[in-house]
Structure formats: structure tokens, C-alpha cells
Scaffold this active site. Sequence first.
Site, mmCIF file in Angstrom:
data_model
loop_
_atom_site.group_PDB
_atom_site.id
_atom_site.type_symbol
_atom_site.label_atom_id
_atom_site.label_comp_id
_atom_site.label_asym_id
_atom_site.label_seq_id
_atom_site.Cartn_x
_atom_site.Cartn_y
_atom_site.Cartn_z
ATOM 1 C CB CYS A 1 -0.962 0.088 1.174
ATOM 2 S SG CYS A 1 -2.168 -1.243 1.270
HETATM 3 N N1 GLN Z 1 -2.742 -5.589 5.220
HETATM 4 C C1 GLN Z 1 -3.528 -4.560 4.598
HETATM 5 C C2 GLN Z 1 -4.447 -5.083 3.508
HETATM 6 O O1 GLN Z 1 -4.509 -6.224 3.236
HETATM 7 C C3 GLN Z 1 -2.650 -3.461 4.065
HETATM 8 C C4 GLN Z 1 -1.780 -3.994 2.982
HETATM 9 C C5 GLN Z 1 -0.762 -3.054 2.533
HETATM 10 O O2 GLN Z 1 -0.208 -2.210 3.240
HETATM 11 N N2 GLN Z 1 -0.415 -3.294 1.331
HETATM 12 O O3 GLN Z 1 -5.115 -4.308 2.940
#
Ligand code: GLN
Length: 235
Positions: free
Chosen positions: A2
Site C-alpha cells: 500500500c
Molecule cells: N494488510 C492490509 C491489507 O490487506 C494493508 C496492505 C498493505 O499495506 N499493502 O489491505
Amino acid sequence: MCRHLGWLGAPVAVSALVLDPTHSLRVQSYAPRRQKHGLMNADGWGVGFFDRVSDGPSGDDVPRRWRSPAPLWGDASFESVAPALRSHCVVAAVRSATVGMPIEASATAPFTDGRWLLSHNGVVDRSLLPVTSSAESFCDSAVLAATIFERGIDALGETIVEIGGADPLARLNILAANGHRLVATTWGDTLSVLRRDDGVVLASEPYDDDPGWEDVPDRHLVDVTVDRLEFIPLV
Ligand code: GLN
């Protein structure tokens, strides 16, 4: 994992933060430059912003959100409307879902308790978090957001240190805002700050090549108000 972005300052068009810069969140959705985990952020996006409904020092800031489980780069409706959305405080994110997490709007940041908007960049073992009935989704980030809201943003640093201690594999980069204050943590992932004349940007990675971007060291809390920016080590 993310990429997220926060803004606190003068009212600006959401498109100017999220779509227009050369390495905006839209570009980061398919070609992030500093992402250490995952290749792209195609599992949804969310833009939250505060709508100032009354003037004055304690004016009421109402959080508004637009979230989607589809890639940001293909959303022509958002692209059309974003220049007309203006706010002094924004929290936006593009998502790369952790394996096993649902891909749906309710699992996409920013999450809210009605006062704060919050994004999580990272991963956490949900079984180590307290059971909470207020999470918007069973996605790890949503459960973590509900835990942080229950404990209060003023305890954010302590909460992150405690959860990071219980889950050594956790990555806990949080970004939260309430219209008057922008707070973020670094715990395992990247974060940069840009102090502009009209406000402050906190972003998982710089949205352009302005030499003014500063990297935030790992395991820190950044606390921003209109007249103050503080870096606090998390120990
Ligand atoms: N674990 C969170 C999700 O699945 C955030 C993932 C992330 O930071 N890419 O959305």
C-alpha cells in the site's frame, strides 16, 4: 504494501494531491518507486477528506470518503470529479491486499470512527489484536484501525510499540487525520514529508522529485498541526 498520503494546510483540490503529480498515488498504484513489499497497488483505493461545515477555531470537520475495490488508474468518474473536491485535510491510499484479506471497499483505507480518517500501510497478525466489534471489515488493517480508535489517537505511539512488540513480523505505518491534526508512524515501511508554503504532505513515497522531501526514520511518530511538525522516536 500500500501507499498512502496525507495533507494538512490550505484547501487544495484532491486531484492536485492524488492524480496530478508526476509520481502521484495514481502512478504509485501501478509503478511505485519505493515499495518494499508487493509490486503494485491494484486492489482498490480510498480518498477521505474533511469537509469544514462551520468556521472558527473549533469548526466542525466532517470526514467524507470515496472508496473502491478497483484500481485507481481506471476510475474515470473519480478523475472527473476530483478537481471539484477541495479540502484542507486529506487522507488517501492505494491498496495492495495482503494474501487472504478480502478485496472490497470496506477493507480499503481510509477507515473512520466518525472523527478520524486512518490508513494502514503494512501487515499485522489479527489474532494478536483485541477482539473488537467496531471494525469495518475483518481485514487486518480494519481491525487494527478499530483497535487504535478504541485506545485513542493520543495513545497511538504506545499502541504501535505494544503491537509491534507482540508481533515482530508486523509492519505498522499508520496515517491518521481529524481535520486539524495529521499523525503518522513509521514501523517497517517508508514515509516522507514535504513542507510546502501552503501546508504539509506526509506520503509513503514522494509524489514528485522536489528536493524538499525528507525521509522519516523508521520507528518514529510524526505529529503535524498548522503551526508545528514534530518527529518523536518510538521506543
Ligand atoms: N494488510 C492490509 C491489507 O490487506 C494493508 C496492505 C498493505 O499495506 N499493502 O489491505
